[in-house]
Write an enzyme that holds these catalytic residues in place. Sequence first.
Site, PDB file in Angstrom:
ATOM      1  N   HIS A   2    -106.456 -26.865  75.360  1.00  0.00           N
ATOM      2  CA  HIS A   2    -106.212 -25.445  75.597  1.00  0.00           C
ATOM      3  C   HIS A   2    -106.100 -25.157  77.087  1.00  0.00           C
ATOM      4  CE1 HIS A   2    -107.866 -23.909  71.507  1.00  0.00           C
ATOM      5  NE2 HIS A   2    -106.577 -24.141  71.491  1.00  0.00           N
TER       6      HIS A   2
ATOM      7  N   ARG B 165     -90.096 -24.075  72.087  1.00  0.00           N
ATOM      8  CA  ARG B 165     -90.989 -24.916  71.282  1.00  0.00           C
ATOM      9  C   ARG B 165     -91.750 -24.005  70.324  1.00  0.00           C
ATOM     10  NH1 ARG B 165     -91.571 -27.945  76.489  1.00  0.00           N
ATOM     11  NH2 ARG B 165     -91.104 -30.133  76.074  1.00  0.00           N
TER      12      ARG B 165
ATOM     13  N   ARG C 259     -86.242 -24.561  68.362  1.00  0.00           N
ATOM     14  CA  ARG C 259     -86.456 -25.827  67.656  1.00  0.00           C
ATOM     15  C   ARG C 259     -87.337 -25.563  66.452  1.00  0.00           C
ATOM     16  NH1 ARG C 259     -89.091 -30.613  70.985  1.00  0.00           N
ATOM     17  NH2 ARG C 259     -90.937 -29.319  70.850  1.00  0.00           N
TER      18      ARG C 259
ATOM     19  N   ASP D 212     -89.554 -37.873  74.589  1.00  0.00           N
ATOM     20  CA  ASP D 212     -89.818 -38.778  73.470  1.00  0.00           C
ATOM     21  C   ASP D 212     -88.919 -40.004  73.518  1.00  0.00           C
ATOM     22  OD1 ASP D 212     -91.989 -37.881  71.890  1.00  0.00           O
ATOM     23  OD2 ASP D 212     -90.819 -36.101  71.411  1.00  0.00           O
TER      24      ASP D 212
ATOM     25  N   ARG E  43     -96.798 -41.352  75.418  1.00  0.00           N
ATOM     26  CA  ARG E  43     -96.612 -40.497  76.589  1.00  0.00           C
ATOM     27  C   ARG E  43     -97.886 -39.811  77.044  1.00  0.00           C
ATOM     28  NH1 ARG E  43     -92.757 -35.889  73.758  1.00  0.00           N
ATOM     29  NH2 ARG E  43     -93.643 -34.334  75.119  1.00  0.00           N
TER      30      ARG E  43
ATOM     31  N   CYS F 120     -83.253 -31.584  77.262  1.00  0.00           N
ATOM     32  CA  CYS F 120     -84.358 -30.650  77.454  1.00  0.00           C
ATOM     33  C   CYS F 120     -85.675 -31.356  77.758  1.00  0.00           C
ATOM     34  CB  CYS F 120     -84.509 -29.747  76.233  1.00  0.00           C
ATOM     35  SG  CYS F 120     -84.665 -30.642  74.690  1.00  0.00           S
TER      36      CYS F 120
HETATM   37  C1  PEP Z   1     -88.672 -34.261  74.456  1.00  0.00           C
HETATM   38  O1  PEP Z   1     -89.185 -35.046  73.663  1.00  0.00           O
HETATM   39  O2  PEP Z   1     -88.050 -34.610  75.470  1.00  0.00           O
HETATM   40  C2  PEP Z   1     -88.781 -32.811  74.230  1.00  0.00           C
HETATM   41  C3  PEP Z   1     -88.093 -31.977  74.963  1.00  0.00           C
HETATM   42  O3  PEP Z   1     -89.615 -32.375  73.279  1.00  0.00           O
HETATM   43  P1  PEP Z   1     -91.226 -32.388  73.363  1.00  0.00           P
HETATM   44  O4  PEP Z   1     -91.585 -32.678  74.791  1.00  0.00           O
HETATM   45  O5  PEP Z   1     -91.661 -31.048  72.898  1.00  0.00           O
HETATM   46  O6  PEP Z   1     -91.578 -33.476  72.425  1.00  0.00           O
HETATM   47 MG    MG Z   2     -89.752 -34.406  71.687  1.00  0.00          MG
END
Ligand code: PEP
Ligand code: MG
Length: 761
Positions: free
Chosen positions: A364, A471, A507, A629, A639, A676
Site C-alpha cells: 500500500h 490499469r 485494460r 512483463d 520482476r 506501455c
Molecule cells: C507491462 O507488463 O509492461 C505492463 C505495462 O503491464 P503491468 O506492468 O501492469 O504488468
Molecule cells: Mg504486464
Amino acid sequence: MLNLLRRIVQEVNAAPGLDQALRVIVTRVRAAMGTEVCSIYLLDPDSNRYFLMATEGLNPDSIGKVTLGHSEGLVGLVGVREEPLNLDDAPEHPRYRYFPDTGEEKFRSFLGVPIIHHRKVLGVLVVQQQDSRLFDEGEEAFLVTVSAQLAAVIAHGEATGILSGLSFAGQQARDVCFKGAAGANGVAIGHAVVSYPPADLNVVPNKLITDIGGELAQLDAAVAAVRLDIENVGRELASRIRPEERALFDVYLGILDEQALTGEVKALIQKGHWAQGALRAVVLEYVSHFEAIADSYLRERAVDIRDLGQRVLAYLQKQSSTLQREYPPDTILISEELTPAMLGEVPRDRLRGLVSVRGSSNSHVAILARAMNLPCVLGVVDMPAGKLEGMEMIVDGYNGEVFGYPSAELITYYQRIVEEEKQVSSDLEKLRDLPCRTEDGQDISLWVNTGLMTDVMRSLSHGAEGVGLYRTEVPFMISERFPSELEQRDCYREQLEAFYPNPVTMRTLDIGGDKTLPYFPISEENPFLGWRGIRVTLDHPEIFLGQVRAMIKASEGLDNLRILLPMISNISEVEEALRLIYRVYHEVREDGIDVVMPPIGAMIEVPSSVFQVKEIAERVDFISVGSNDLTQYLLAVDRNNPRVANLYQPFHPAVLHALYKISLDAQAAGKPLSICGELAGDPGGAIILTAMGYRFLSMNAVNLPRVKLVLRSISMEWAEDVLRRLLACDTPQLVRSTLESCLREAGFEFFTRPSGKAGSD
Ligand code: PEP
Ligand code: MG
C-alpha cells in the site's frame, strides 16, 4: 545439525553489533566442530584487505591487527578461489603466510571457507587444529552451510559497522549503497527519520487477571485512541490524495473492528488473560498466518496487522504516540516496515522520500508513494534501518538504491538530477501544448499509464495526449469486494471524461502474478506463470462481461474508449475475449444505449505472442507491448524479486530484438502499435523505440515531460543510427554503455540519467 544451525543463526541475529555477532559465530562453531581454532577474516571493501575480526583459539590481541592483501596467504587464496581449502599441513603450503603474533604456528590442519553474499566475497571463515589431518567431508559441509547461512547476517552487521562511520581500515565510509526495489520514481536527498512501532509486541509476557471488566475497558480505550489517530492521519492526507486512496485507510481501520481483531482479543480477556497478552497472542497469530500465505498482497497485510497491534499496545502501555515527533525539513522516512499510517505522520512539506527494509512494489505504501509523487525504495533487505536516525542519505527511486554517507560528488550528481527534475517541470509549462515531434518532423504520441485518479490529474497537467494503459485492477485492489458494474461504470466514466476527446485504453482486469485482490486470493507456487490476466477473466466470464459492459456503457456519447487484453499467450484467448466483447456490445445497443464498438487491442508481453504478432494483429485493432512483463518472461526473471533484480535488464539484446521484431511484424500487418511498459518512459528507451517504429509511447506521467524534451531534440536519422549500433551489441552492459556514449556524443548527457550509481547492470 539443523537445530544447531538454527540456534547459531538465532543467536547471531540477536547480537547487538557485528563484533558480538562474529564472536558468537567463532565460539559456537569451534564448540560445534570440536576444533582448537575458529576465526573470521573480513574483507574491507575500501582497502581491499582482509582483517582478522574474531577468533577463538588464536591470540585475541591480534584481532584487528592481523591483515592480509586480498590474495595474500591461505585466507586470500580461499577468497580468490571462492572455494573451501582443506589442508592437513598448512605451514607446508606455498601460500602459507605466518603471523608471529597470532600463535598459529602450532596448528597444522586448516579449513577455510569463503563467506559470500550476493556474489561478493565478504570474508573467510577458518578452523584449525594442531594434529595434521584433513577435515572430513561432513565437517567441510557443516562449515560451508554455516558460512552460507550467516553471510546475509554478516553483510547486515558489516553494513551497520560501516554505517557507524568508519571502514575497517579506519577511513570514513562513503557512498554506502543498499539495493532494493524501485517503489516510486524520483530522487530525494535528506536526513533519515526512523519510524518504528511504538511498542514491541514480541516481548509482552503472559499474565492472568481477575478484573476482566477493567481489562476490557482498557482495551476499548486503546482501540478508540488508535482509531482516532488513524482517522486524523486519514484526514490529514485527505487534501493530498483522492477518495479512492483514502479507502486504504478504511481497509486498514476495518482490521480493528469488533468482528475482526478486537473481538478475538476480547474473547481471550474473557478467559482471564490481561489485555496486553491477549492482544499479543491474537496479533502474532494473525501475523504468522498471513506471513505464511504465498500470495504477496495478503502477505503484505501482515504488516498492517502488526502495526495496528503495536499501536494499540502503545496505548495499553500508556506510551505516548509517535505523532508528536520532530521532523527535519528534508525528512527521509525509513522503517523496517513502512505502513500507510507512518507515512501520514510526517507533514507533507517535510517529507522527501521513503525507504522500507521490507515490502514490495505491491505494498500500500508504494501505491500511496506513487500517488503522492514521493521517491520510494522498498525491500532494502540489507539496510540496518534502526541504526540510521539522522543520517544524511540519498534515495534513488528510479533505480531502487539508497546511499548513506554520500560523498560531495554523489550529492552533486543527484542534486543535478533533482534540479533537472525541477527544470523539466518548469520547462514543461512551455512544452505542454507543443507536439512531440522530432527535429525532422516525425510525430510521436505520448500517452500515459494511469490507475489512480491522482495519475489522471497529473497526466492532464503534463500534456498527455491520451491514456495508453489504464490499469483497471488498481480500483479493484483498493476496494473490499469486486466493485459493482455501476461503481465501475462511474469510475471508468471519470477517466473517459477527464481525457475526452483523447483516447483512453482500458485494460481488462490483470490480476494474478503480484497483483491479487484481498477478497479474491489466488495462492499459487508460481503466480507469474499461473492464473493471471486474461486467463482469470476468461475463466470468470461474469467478471469479464460485467467489466466490459461497464466500460462500454461508460463510453456513451464520448466514444473515446479502447479496450486492451492482457497476458495474451494464445490466439484462442483473443478470439474468446472478442466473442464476449461483441456480445456485450450488441446487448448494450439492444438496450437502446447508443455506443460505438471500441477498438480492441492485445498486449504482447509473453514470448509466445512475440512469434504470433501477425496472427494476433489480424484479429484485433491495435497491438500494445507490455515491456515489463515481456522482459520478465524473456529473461525468466521475476520482476519483483530483489535477489535477481540485477538480471532484470530492459536493455538486454534479446529484449531489444524482440521489441524490434514486434514492431516490424505489426507494421507488416498494418496495425497501430503502442508500448506501455516502463521502457517507454526512459529517455534512452524512448529513442530506441521511436527508431524501431513505435509511434505511441505510453508511460508514467512523471516521465512524460523528459521523454518529450528528448524526442523533440533528435532526428529520426540519428535515432536509427543509434539503433543500428545497439542491435549489434551482444550484452546488456554493452547496449547501455553504447547508448550512453551515443547520448553523450550528441550532447545529451543531460538525458543519460538516471542510471543507478551502483551500476546495477
Ligand atoms: C507491462 O507488463 O509492461 C505492463 C505495462 O503491464 P503491468 O506492468 O501492469 O504488468
Ligand atoms: Mg504486464
